[in-house]
Design an enzyme around this catalytic site. Structure first.
Site, PDB file in Angstrom:
ATOM      1  N   THR A 123      36.098  35.381  34.110  1.00 38.90           N
ATOM      2  CA  THR A 123      36.014  34.588  35.334  1.00 38.90           C
ATOM      3  C   THR A 123      36.374  35.412  36.562  1.00 38.90           C
ATOM      4  O   THR A 123      35.759  35.274  37.619  1.00 38.90           O
ATOM      5  CB  THR A 123      36.911  33.336  35.235  1.00 38.90           C
ATOM      6  N   CYS A 124      37.343  36.286  36.410  1.00 36.50           N
ATOM      7  CA  CYS A 124      37.772  37.134  37.530  1.00 36.50           C
ATOM      8  C   CYS A 124      36.627  38.037  37.996  1.00 36.50           C
ATOM      9  O   CYS A 124      36.441  38.249  39.191  1.00 36.50           O
ATOM     10  CB  CYS A 124      38.980  37.971  37.123  1.00 36.50           C
TER      11      CYS A 124
END
Length: 160
Positions: A47-48
């Protein structure tokens, strides 16, 4: 205890990552500036890398237009942060901050125990809006979420 709105950020040494890596104290980094600091659980994590950092990179010019600096924090070493910034084509001026020992993250009270996932101590996913070193807005994500700390959410919250 988690840092609160109206409190000053702790003055702790971090590594500022760019083409060069340099130590810098947070008191110096945030002094006299309006800053959005967002934290990710880890460089190169799904997600980062696919949403959180890219959102800030894409909207970086919008923050600049409002006179707000943008900084990304992760509990990773400076060399990992440098490689991640290059891989993500982070625009010059968007500061990448390495909190390798989680000293700043712990002082904020925003650490996450990722041991169950083989990640050790990390930062929770959050964003702070800071004026002159004082927290004016704090947004901490629920586990598995990316809503309140996204670039779009922070721009809307600070009126950008």
């Amino acid at each position: 205890m988690t840092i609160q709105i109206g409190q000053s950020l702790p003055d702790i040494e971090l590594s500022v990552v760019g083409e060069e890596i340099r130590p810098c104290r947070t008191g110096e980094l945030f002094a006299g500036s309006r800053v959005v600091l967002f934290a990710v659980p880890g460089a190169f994590t799904p997600t980062c890398s696919s949403r959180h950092l890219p959102g800030y990179a894409q909207r970086y010019a919008d923050f600049q237009e409002t006179g707000v600096k943008v900084m990304c924090l992760a509990v990773n070493d400076a060399y990992v942060m440098q490689a991640w910034a290059r891989a993500q084509q982070v625009p010059p001026g968007l500061l990448m901050l390495a909190d390798g020992n989680a000293s700043f993250t712990r002082a904020l009270g925003l650490e996450l125990d990722g041991s169950a996932f083989g990640m050790g101590l990390r930062a929770r996913r959050f964003a702070l809006y800071v004026e002159g070193g004082v927290v004016r807005l704090l947004r901490v994500e629920a586990p598995g979420e990316l809503r309140v700390s996204s670039a779009e959410a922070m721009l809307a919250a600070i009126g950008g």
